[in-house]
Design a protein around this motif. Sequence first.
Motif: not given
Length: 202
Positions: A11-15, A60-62, A65-67
Amino acid sequence: MSRAALVVIDVQESFRRRPSWAYASNPDIVGRVDRLVAAARGRGDLVVWVLHAEPGTGGVFDPANGHVRLIEGLSPAPGEPTLVKTSHNAFTTTNLEQVLTTAGVREITVCGIRTEQCVETTARVGCDLGYEVTFVTDATVTFPTPHRDLPATATAEEMLADPRTLSSEEMTARTEYALAGRFATIRTVAELTGAPPAGARA
């Protein structure tokens, strides 16, 4: 008596950084997960947080990049482990099994993103490892899923217009059919917390 654990998956910011978030099946996922977390803590269950990372990909899952962080509104309490995985399931590339074994856990409840991908795969592997698994479908998120033959260059509009695209509801239903009676027991947020999920009508 063995303990139980709530495993919150990706449940992360990446999505939320992906255009597909506009079509998320449960955009209020934070409220639903928060209810499960509060109930688990109230019972004295272990809460384990899992994040997905793809180092070096530039996406976005790297982590660079801070997500790769929990969506705002969710945070671990002291003593609650946060694990970072690089596989679809939460076991293979983490020490989740060791964490659960050390805590005496034999029952796990899983929720998170995506319904048919990381959450379902974790449920299947958990079952194979001998855990009693509960799958909280309405505390998961999925998205409309294109047919394998749809070109990768297709726009969201083209994907949604393609009759072969499976809706979020169809993806969710397929997951429940695959898991129920085989790998997991399907439950709802309301059943596990005694209260309706955030945003639900009375």
